[in-house]
Structures are given as structure tokens and as C-alpha cells.
Design an enzyme around this catalytic site. Structure first.
Site, PDB file in Angstrom:
ATOM      1  N   CYS A 115     -12.522 -36.092  30.816  1.00  0.00           N
ATOM      2  CA  CYS A 115     -13.200 -37.257  31.402  1.00  0.00           C
ATOM      3  C   CYS A 115     -12.950 -38.542  30.620  1.00  0.00           C
ATOM      4  O   CYS A 115     -13.120 -39.640  31.153  1.00  0.00           O
ATOM      5  CB  CYS A 115     -14.697 -37.005  31.511  1.00  0.00           C
ATOM      6  SG  CYS A 115     -15.086 -35.654  32.620  1.00  0.00           S
ATOM      7  N   HIS A 252     -17.857 -44.284  32.440  1.00  0.00           N
ATOM      8  CA  HIS A 252     -17.487 -43.045  33.136  1.00  0.00           C
ATOM      9  C   HIS A 252     -18.674 -42.617  33.990  1.00  0.00           C
ATOM     10  O   HIS A 252     -19.828 -42.707  33.571  1.00  0.00           O
ATOM     11  CB  HIS A 252     -17.143 -41.961  32.110  1.00  0.00           C
ATOM     12  CG  HIS A 252     -17.002 -40.600  32.719  1.00  0.00           C
ATOM     13  ND1 HIS A 252     -16.210 -40.374  33.826  1.00  0.00           N
ATOM     14  CD2 HIS A 252     -17.565 -39.396  32.395  1.00  0.00           C
ATOM     15  CE1 HIS A 252     -16.282 -39.087  34.136  1.00  0.00           C
ATOM     16  NE2 HIS A 252     -17.095 -38.476  33.291  1.00  0.00           N
ATOM     17  N   ASN A 282     -18.585 -37.056  39.857  1.00  0.00           N
ATOM     18  CA  ASN A 282     -17.819 -37.181  38.622  1.00  0.00           C
ATOM     19  C   ASN A 282     -16.356 -36.851  38.933  1.00  0.00           C
ATOM     20  O   ASN A 282     -16.020 -35.702  39.206  1.00  0.00           O
ATOM     21  CB  ASN A 282     -18.395 -36.224  37.577  1.00  0.00           C
ATOM     22  CG  ASN A 282     -17.674 -36.299  36.242  1.00  0.00           C
ATOM     23  OD1 ASN A 282     -16.605 -36.884  36.125  1.00  0.00           O
ATOM     24  ND2 ASN A 282     -18.253 -35.677  35.239  1.00  0.00           N
TER      25      ASN A 282
HETATM   26  O1  UT7 Z   1     -17.999 -35.827  32.598  1.00  0.00           O
HETATM   27  C1  UT7 Z   1     -18.120 -34.904  31.566  1.00  0.00           C
HETATM   28  C2  UT7 Z   1     -19.437 -34.966  31.019  1.00  0.00           C
HETATM   29  N1  UT7 Z   1     -20.393 -34.225  31.826  1.00  0.00           N
HETATM   30  C3  UT7 Z   1     -21.619 -34.671  31.846  1.00  0.00           C
HETATM   31  O2  UT7 Z   1     -21.872 -35.742  31.340  1.00  0.00           O
HETATM   32  C4  UT7 Z   1     -22.709 -33.820  32.445  1.00  0.00           C
HETATM   33  C5  UT7 Z   1     -23.891 -33.892  31.539  1.00  0.00           C
HETATM   34  N2  UT7 Z   1     -25.018 -33.090  31.987  1.00  0.00           N
HETATM   35  C6  UT7 Z   1     -25.748 -33.409  33.080  1.00  0.00           C
HETATM   36  O3  UT7 Z   1     -25.419 -34.324  33.803  1.00  0.00           O
HETATM   37  C7  UT7 Z   1     -27.015 -32.618  33.341  1.00  0.00           C
HETATM   38  O4  UT7 Z   1     -27.319 -31.802  32.235  1.00  0.00           O
HETATM   39  C8  UT7 Z   1     -26.959 -31.743  34.612  1.00  0.00           C
HETATM   40  C9  UT7 Z   1     -26.988 -32.641  35.841  1.00  0.00           C
HETATM   41  C10 UT7 Z   1     -25.707 -30.911  34.610  1.00  0.00           C
HETATM   42  C11 UT7 Z   1     -28.174 -30.825  34.691  1.00  0.00           C
HETATM   43  O5  UT7 Z   1     -29.367 -31.571  34.615  1.00  0.00           O
HETATM   44  P1  UT7 Z   1     -30.554 -31.104  33.639  1.00  0.00           P
HETATM   45  O6  UT7 Z   1     -31.661 -32.035  33.843  1.00  0.00           O
HETATM   46  O7  UT7 Z   1     -29.956 -31.015  32.252  1.00  0.00           O
HETATM   47  O8  UT7 Z   1     -30.935 -29.693  34.239  1.00  0.00           O
HETATM   48  P2  UT7 Z   1     -30.890 -28.261  33.539  1.00  0.00           P
HETATM   49  O9  UT7 Z   1     -29.510 -27.820  33.291  1.00  0.00           O
HETATM   50  O10 UT7 Z   1     -31.853 -28.253  32.408  1.00  0.00           O
HETATM   51  O11 UT7 Z   1     -31.507 -27.369  34.698  1.00  0.00           O
HETATM   52  C12 UT7 Z   1     -32.856 -27.516  35.134  1.00  0.00           C
HETATM   53  C13 UT7 Z   1     -33.149 -26.514  36.219  1.00  0.00           C
HETATM   54  C14 UT7 Z   1     -32.734 -25.087  35.849  1.00  0.00           C
HETATM   55  O12 UT7 Z   1     -33.722 -24.209  36.387  1.00  0.00           O
HETATM   56  P3  UT7 Z   1     -34.848 -23.585  35.434  1.00  0.00           P
HETATM   57  O13 UT7 Z   1     -34.095 -22.824  34.375  1.00  0.00           O
HETATM   58  O14 UT7 Z   1     -35.592 -24.755  34.894  1.00  0.00           O
HETATM   59  O15 UT7 Z   1     -35.631 -22.733  36.374  1.00  0.00           O
HETATM   60  C15 UT7 Z   1     -31.455 -24.900  36.586  1.00  0.00           C
HETATM   61  O16 UT7 Z   1     -31.211 -23.556  36.921  1.00  0.00           O
HETATM   62  O17 UT7 Z   1     -32.406 -26.858  37.393  1.00  0.00           O
HETATM   63  C16 UT7 Z   1     -31.701 -25.695  37.849  1.00  0.00           C
HETATM   64  N3  UT7 Z   1     -30.470 -26.157  38.490  1.00  0.00           N
HETATM   65  C17 UT7 Z   1     -30.392 -26.492  39.785  1.00  0.00           C
HETATM   66  N4  UT7 Z   1     -31.302 -26.488  40.769  1.00  0.00           N
HETATM   67  C18 UT7 Z   1     -30.912 -26.910  41.966  1.00  0.00           C
HETATM   68  C19 UT7 Z   1     -29.240 -26.339  37.909  1.00  0.00           C
HETATM   69  N5  UT7 Z   1     -28.386 -26.775  38.839  1.00  0.00           N
HETATM   70  C20 UT7 Z   1     -29.070 -26.877  39.996  1.00  0.00           C
HETATM   71  C21 UT7 Z   1     -28.721 -27.284  41.289  1.00  0.00           C
HETATM   72  N6  UT7 Z   1     -29.670 -27.287  42.246  1.00  0.00           N
HETATM   73  N7  UT7 Z   1     -27.471 -27.697  41.608  1.00  0.00           N
END
Ligand code: UT7
Length: 325
Positions: A115, A252, A282
Site C-alpha cells: 500500500c 492512502h 482500499n
Molecule cells: O492498506 C493497508 C493497511 N490496512 C489497514 O490500514 C487496515 C487497518 N485495519 C482496519 O481498518 C480495521 O482494523 C478493520 C476495518 C479491518 C477492522 O475494524 P476493527 O474496528 O479493528 O474491528 P475488529 O477487527 O476488532 O472486529 C470487531 C468485530 C469482530 O467481532 P467480535 O470478535 O467482536 O465478535 C469481528 O469478527 O467485528 C467483526 N467483523 C465483522 N463484522 C461484520 C470483522 N469483519 C466484519 C465484517 N462484518 N466484515
């Protein structure tokens, strides 16, 4: 004292016609429009057709950038394609684009910083141009991430999209001051200890397969906010500028929450930030040139303005650059 500068002559982009909305994603995996919008700001992404390889997308962006610059392909003597999704393991996607453009001079190569690829490629092209090693460069970010996604993993497949953006840079004499047009400073970094937080689980030299993207989203998020503010701080230290001096912040486009948090930390107000993540998702190395091309085409970014770009990606890699348009 006069100094060679890499002056931005033009930019262009290309997005595949097919759009996948969050509602479409909810039919594929257990997710909702509400979750995706709230956590990422993404509402839709573009997906390449079967015959649209990375070089096809990159070529269209390059042609648009050349047209915007009013330059002929045979004036280009350097092509760098930032991509993590090349058409083939080799030859480089850049050489395929070079051939399609009918260019038989200079050099073309790919650069891999995921990225952060566009920032790394811009920094590299700037070194060639300001040292006199090349006269005019096409710097392209082109990706088909839809091909390396695990479409059963809701934690990653909702985040990415396909597309390409390109800029034309040409070496021009400047005064050696911050009033010069062109690339004013670049800063790139990497730290390979974080490989497993964002990677593809295959490769020609290991599994002999292409592999699929794996990410510990929370960990990447945490590092992104720290590293992005850090790299921009280096840009500010090198130039004596502050967030208040920046006309356009073009980060980005990974996550709206990362963009907002970084802009806040840097003292850049939201009306100076270019955001495309809602419509593009992204697109990895393509996200910054796509956003630059959009804000250039709609007249937001004007000649003479200061544009700050930054990115963070797998590796980890991260970096920033300041350009006077
Ligand atoms: O370009 C390269 C760099 N990449 C990035 O910058 C990405 C950086 N990370 C992020 O943008 C975020 O961490 C994410 C968008 C990927 C995830 O957001 P988050 O607020 O960190 O969520 P999380 O991973 O802590 O997940 C929270 C909950 C989980 O459920 P539980 O364990 O709390 O029950 C996940 O299983 O959300 C659940 N979850 C989803 N639910 C619905 C994860 N993905 C999804 C989904 N739909 N697509």
C-alpha cells in the site's frame, strides 16, 4: 541555488466499470452495510473484469496521465509501476505497459511496497529525475487486489478494490526553495519484523502459488496511526512547515477512521483532506494516484498548491512526500 526538481506535469486514473456495493458484499459473507461503513467508511469498490489485468488498468491510467500532461509517450524514459498484484511473476508489469505505450527507450520496472508502493515509487523516480539519470517519468500505482482476496473471509474481503492511477513527472530547473514546483521532500521507511500482521500466504519462491491476503486488522490499524503521523512529522521537520500550510492532504485510502485520526494529529482540517475510500475501498498502491487524479480533475488541487501524501502498508512499509503542484 538552482536545483533539479521532479515537476508534476499531469495525472490520470482508471477504475473498472463493475461496482460491488456493501449490499452486494452482504450476499457473499456475513456482514452488513452498517458495519462496513461504521468501521471503514467504505460504501462500494470497483472490481476488474476477467480480461482487465493490472497492466491493462495501469496502461489506461498512464495514457490518461500523458494526455493530461500534453506529452507524448516517447518523451518518457522511466516507468515505475508500484504493484503487489503484477500480471506475472515476471516480466515486470512496467515493461508490459512500456511496450503497450510503444516506448523503446529508458527503463521500466516494478516496485513492491504494497500500500506504500506509490510513495516509494514517487521517491525513487524523484531520485532518478533530480540526479539527471532520467528526464521524464511515469509513476503508476495499479492493483487487482480482488484476485488475492479470500472471498470467504469477511475481515478482509470487504476492504479492498481494484484500480490504477498515474502521474507524469519531468525534471525541471528550480530555485532550490520551497516555492519551487515539484517534489519537495520524500521520506520512506520499513520494518520487516511485522510481516505476519499483513501478508499474502503464498509466492513463487515459497508455495509456488499466488496465495491470499491475510491481515490482523487491529494491529495494522494501531501501527498505521503511529507510523503515519511519524513520517509526516519528518516531512514537517525537513521543511519547517506545519499542518496549517498544507493545501491538500491526500492519504492512502485504507480506512476513514485512520484518515480522520491522522489528519487530526497533524492539525489538518477535514476540508483539506481528499477522501475516496467511500467509493474505491482500499486499492493499495493505486489509492493515492487515484485520489490525486480525482482532486486534480475536479479542480480542487490547483497549480502552486502544497500537496501532502502518505501511506502505510504490508512489510510494514510507510512513507510520505510533499509536492508543490
Ligand atoms: O492498506 C493497508 C493497511 N490496512 C489497514 O490500514 C487496515 C487497518 N485495519 C482496519 O481498518 C480495521 O482494523 C478493520 C476495518 C479491518 C477492522 O475494524 P476493527 O474496528 O479493528 O474491528 P475488529 O477487527 O476488532 O472486529 C470487531 C468485530 C469482530 O467481532 P467480535 O470478535 O467482536 O465478535 C469481528 O469478527 O467485528 C467483526 N467483523 C465483522 N463484522 C461484520 C470483522 N469483519 C466484519 C465484517 N462484518 N466484515
Amino acid at each position: 541555488m538552482s536545483k533539479l526538481r521532479s515537476v508534476l506535469r499531469g495525472c490520470g486514473s482508471y477504475l473498472p466499470a463493475q461496482i460491488l456495493t456493501n449490499a452486494d458484499m452482504a450476499k457473499k459473507v456475513d456482514t452488513t452495510d452498517e458495519w462496513i461503513v461504521q468501521r471503514t467508511g467504505i460504501r462500494q469498490r470497483h472490481i476488474a473484469a476477467d480480461d482487465e489485468t493490472t497492466s491493462v488498468l495501469g496502461l489506461k491510467a498512464a495514457e490518461a496521465a500523458l494526455a493530461d500532461a500534453g506529452m507524448r509517450a516517447d518523451e518518457i524514459d522511466l516507468i515505475i509501476v508500484a504493484t503487489a498484484t503484477p500480471d506475472h511473476t515476471f516480466p515486470a508489469t512496467a515493461t508490459q505497459i512500456q511496450a503497450e505505450l510503444g516506448i523503446t527507450q529508458g527503463a521500466a520496472f516494478d516496485l513492491q511496497a504494497v500500500c506504500s508502493g506509490f510513495v516509494f515509487a514517487l521517491a525513487t523516480a524523484d531520485k532518478f529525475l533530480t540526479s539527471g539519470a532520467a528526464k521524464a517519468a511515469l509513476v503508476i500505482g495499479a492493483e487487482t487486489f480482488s484476485r488475492i482476496l479470500d472471498w470467504e473471509d469477511r475481515t478482509t474481503c470487504v476492504l479492498f478494490g481494484d484500480g490504477a492511477g498515474a502521474v507524469v513527472l519531468a525534471a525541471e530547473e528550480g530555485e532550490g526553495t520551497l516555492a519551487d514546483r515539484g517534489v519537495l521532500t520524500t521520506h520512506i521507511r520499513s520494518d520487516g519484523r511485522h510481516k505476519t500482521k499483513l501478508y499474502v500466504d503464498g509466492g513463487a519462491g515459497s508455495t509456488k502459488t499466488v496465495g491470499l491476503l491475510r491481515m490482523e486488522g487491529k494491529e495494522v490499524f494501531r501501527h498505521a496511526v503511529v507510523n503515519l503521523a511519524d513520517t509526516v512529522r519528518h516531512t514537517f521537520e525537513a521543511t519547517g512547515l506545519t499542518g496549517a500550510d498544507i493545501d491538500w492532504f491526500v492519504p492512502h485510502q485504507a480506512n476513514r477512521r485512520i484518515i480522520d485520526a491522522t489528519a487530526d494529529k497533524l492539525g489538518i482540517s477535514q476540508d483539506h483532506v481528499v477522501v475516496t475510500v467511500d467509493r474505491h475501498g482500499n486499492t493499495s498502491a493505486a489509492s493515492i494516484p487515484l485520489a490525486l487524479a480525482e482532486a486534480h480533475a475536479d479542480g480542487r488541487i490547483k497549480r502552486g498548491q502544497l500537496v501532502l501524501i502518505e501511506a502505510m502498508g504490508g512489510g510494514f512499509t510507510w512513507g510520505s512526500a510533499l509536492i508543490r503542484w
